[in-house]
Motif scaffolding. Structure first.
Motif, short mmCIF file in Angstrom:
data_model
loop_
_atom_site.label_atom_id
_atom_site.label_comp_id
_atom_site.label_asym_id
_atom_site.label_seq_id
_atom_site.Cartn_x
_atom_site.Cartn_y
_atom_site.Cartn_z
N ALA A 156 0.81 -1.22 0.00
CA ALA A 156 0.00 0.00 0.00
C ALA A 156 0.85 1.26 0.00
CB ALA A 156 -0.93 -0.01 1.21
N ASP A 157 2.16 1.12 0.14
CA ASP A 157 3.05 2.29 0.05
C ASP A 157 2.82 3.04 -1.26
OD1 ASP A 157 4.17 -0.05 1.53
OD2 ASP A 157 5.71 1.40 2.13
N ALA A 158 2.58 2.27 -2.33
CA ALA A 158 2.35 2.90 -3.63
C ALA A 158 1.03 3.67 -3.65
CB ALA A 158 2.34 1.83 -4.73
N LEU A 159 0.04 3.17 -2.95
CA LEU A 159 -1.24 3.86 -2.88
C LEU A 159 -1.15 5.11 -2.02
CD1 LEU A 159 -4.26 3.80 -3.66
CD2 LEU A 159 -4.68 2.50 -1.55
N LYS A 160 -0.27 5.09 -1.03
CA LYS A 160 -0.13 6.25 -0.14
C LYS A 160 0.20 7.51 -0.95
CE LYS A 160 2.40 7.92 3.94
NZ LYS A 160 1.17 8.34 4.65
N LYS A 161 1.06 7.36 -1.96
CA LYS A 161 1.42 8.49 -2.80
C LYS A 161 0.20 9.06 -3.52
CE LYS A 161 5.92 7.84 -2.11
NZ LYS A 161 6.77 8.82 -1.40
N ALA A 168 -4.08 16.62 -1.48
CA ALA A 168 -3.53 17.92 -1.89
C ALA A 168 -4.48 18.68 -2.80
CB ALA A 168 -2.18 17.72 -2.58
N SER A 169 -5.28 17.94 -3.57
CA SER A 169 -6.24 18.57 -4.48
C SER A 169 -7.62 18.73 -3.84
CB SER A 169 -6.36 17.76 -5.77
OG SER A 169 -6.86 16.46 -5.51
N GLY A 170 -7.71 18.40 -2.54
CA GLY A 170 -8.96 18.60 -1.81
C GLY A 170 -10.01 17.53 -2.05
N LYS A 171 -9.61 16.36 -2.55
CA LYS A 171 -10.56 15.29 -2.84
C LYS A 171 -10.41 14.15 -1.82
CE LYS A 171 -9.21 14.45 -7.06
NZ LYS A 171 -9.19 13.85 -8.43
N PRO A 172 -11.52 13.59 -1.34
CA PRO A 172 -11.44 12.43 -0.45
C PRO A 172 -11.10 11.19 -1.25
CG PRO A 172 -13.73 12.90 -0.96
CD PRO A 172 -12.92 14.00 -1.59
N PHE A 173 -10.48 10.22 -0.59
CA PHE A 173 -10.19 8.95 -1.23
C PHE A 173 -11.12 7.91 -0.62
CE2 PHE A 173 -8.02 5.03 -2.29
CZ PHE A 173 -7.56 5.28 -3.57
#
Length: 467
Positions: A156-161, A168-173
């Motif tokens: 999940a390290d790759a997903l963290k990025k 940073a763009s103000g969008k929820p994940f």
């Protein structure tokens, strides 16, 4: 010999029912030498969700294992896990395929309070985590590649990025999982936390599970996962098959990891009953367990030789109802991550080997540790509490009674069952983060995990507080 005194309903199976009833009478002769069970109830309605791992139920019905036990079973798909649970508790269903966390959560009073038990573990593995095509393209720069293909397992390290870019763009994940006490929820949380992504906490007053979360997890019914992903409502999800492979087939998402890679040979679904049912109908409970054990063995027999037939059965509309090719992608020992990237994963679905059907206490304890880790169990419990709950819900004694009868009848092998087990698997570090789990030491295990509540910690509002 009269059969008109046997209490069975008139149906298209009258003749078969009558013959089976004769076999279960007290004076019936057992050809294999085992005393036949006198069933207290022989007509049953069992529930399931349209997932590949409902297979033991479908196989027990289609291959006649239920009828061999004198049981006449109707299998009924349910709209979602909450409806399924409520209908078992209310007695509308006699039993059902359940998320392993459901009977445990009900017993401790998280959500609906009820006494549920399981004499049978339905399978190992079988789940995956899928992300949208957009998210996958954003992840790929951070994923190790070899010969043009991703190296698995993908952490999940790759997903963290990616999540950091969303933030940073103000969008929820947003990510979907099937139920708050599902394996899928805990596996997704485990994978995220191992990549230093906080999946959020529960508290007494906030059951969203999103307190302090970097990724917002919410419930989506399994069959709706691919369409919800395609609509952009969620950015990824954790679900069982065939709904990861369905995303690949539809071209709407990419499975990035299987639960086998998160925790090798992890326990999955269980067959759940109310405690009251098992006490009122003890022989019927054993007969059900016998049929399910035989179904699990059939599914894994001869190195999965029966899986192609199982795929045809599961693809029927009354069972999973997905395209046979999609079900076969994982059910026959392979898994397709991206279109054209199909890999050998012989243990993706396990239904019998590795003692998959035995209800280990240590499996129950692991689920309880995750409930405590994320705040569903709000306060610290001592190690004895975990063991006590596990023994109330998981019933290897019932399982071994069924297995013993099968061996006596020549329908199972003595060597296939863990007769001398104390209910605890050996400690294992077969997790994606290498942390060792010992079911006999739940608090030490909880404290060893990097993200999550520790001993004496509780959630107060949106903060972790030491007590």
């Amino acid at each position: 010999m009269k059969i008109d005194s046997v209490c069975i309903s008139v149906s298209r199976r009258v003749m078969l029912a009558a013959l089976a009833a004769l076999a279960t009478m007290p004076f019936a002769i057992s050809l294999a030498g085992a005393a036949p069970l006198k069933l207290e109830k022989d007509e049953l309605k069992l529930g399931f969700i349209k997932l590949t791992d409902m297979a033991p139920l479908a196989i027990a019905k289609e291959k006649g294992f239920f009828e061999d036990e004198g049981l006449y079973v109707t299998l009924e798909p349910q709209a979602n896990w909450k409806v399924l649970l409520d209908r078992v508790i209310d007695g509308e269903l006699d039993g059902a395929q359940m998320l392993a966390g459901q009977p445990l959560a009900a017993t401790i009073g998280f959500g609906t309070k009820a006494e549920l038990v399981t004499p049978f573990s339905m399978d190992l593995n079988g789940n995956g985590i899928t992300v949208s095509n957009e998210v996958w393209e954003m992840m790929k720069p951070y994923v190790e590649m070899k010969d043009g293909k991703p190296v698995h397992p993908i952490k999940a390290d790759a997903l963290k990025k990616v999540i950091e870019k969303f933030k940073a763009s103000g969008k929820p994940f947003n990510m979907g999982m099937v139920f708050p006490v599902s394996t899928h929820n805990y596996e997704l949380r485990y994978w995220l936390a191992a990549g230093n992504i906080n999946p959020g906490f529960y508290s007494k007053n906030d059951l969203s599970g999103q307190i302090k979360a970097d990724a917002l997890l919410s419930v989506t019914p399994p069959p709706q996962m691919p369409s919800t992903l395609e609509a952009g409502t969620i950015n990824g999800y954790s679900v069982g098959e065939p709904w990861n492979q369905a995303a690949v087939a539809k071209g709407v998402g990419v499975p990035v990891i299987t639960d086998y890679e998160i925790w090798k040979n992890n326990p999955e679904k269980v067959f759940g009953l109310t405690k009251a049912f098992t006490e009122k109908y003890p022989n019927t409970t054993i007969a059900l367990t016998k049929a399910l054990i035989r179904a699990g063995e059939w599914l894994d027999a001869n190195n999965n030789a029966n899986r192609k037939e199982a795929v045809k059965i599961l693809s029927k509309s009354e069972y999973v109802g997905a395209d046979a090719a999609v079900i076969a992608n994982s059910m026959t020992g392979t898994f397709e991550y991206e279109k054209g990237d199909k890999r050998e994963v012989p243990d993706f679905n396990v239904f019998f080997r590795y003692n998959a059907t035995y209800p280990f206490y240590s499996d129950a304890v692991w689920y309880l540790t995750q409930m405590r880790r994320w705040g569903q169990i709000p306060e610290t419990k001592d190690d004895a509490w975990y063991a006590d709950v596990a023994t109330k819900v998981y019933r290897p004694d019932l399982y071994l009674k069924a297995a013993k009868l099968l061996v006596e009848e020549g329908k199972a092998k003595q060597a296939d069952f863990p007769w001398d087990s104390d209910g605890y698997r050996a400690p294992t570090s077969d997790f994606i983060d290498g942390v060792t789990y010992d079911g006999r030491k739940p608090n030490s295990y909880i404290d060893s995990l990097p993200i999550g509540l520790k001993s004496k910690q509780v959630m107060e509002g949106s903060e972790i507080v030491n007590r």
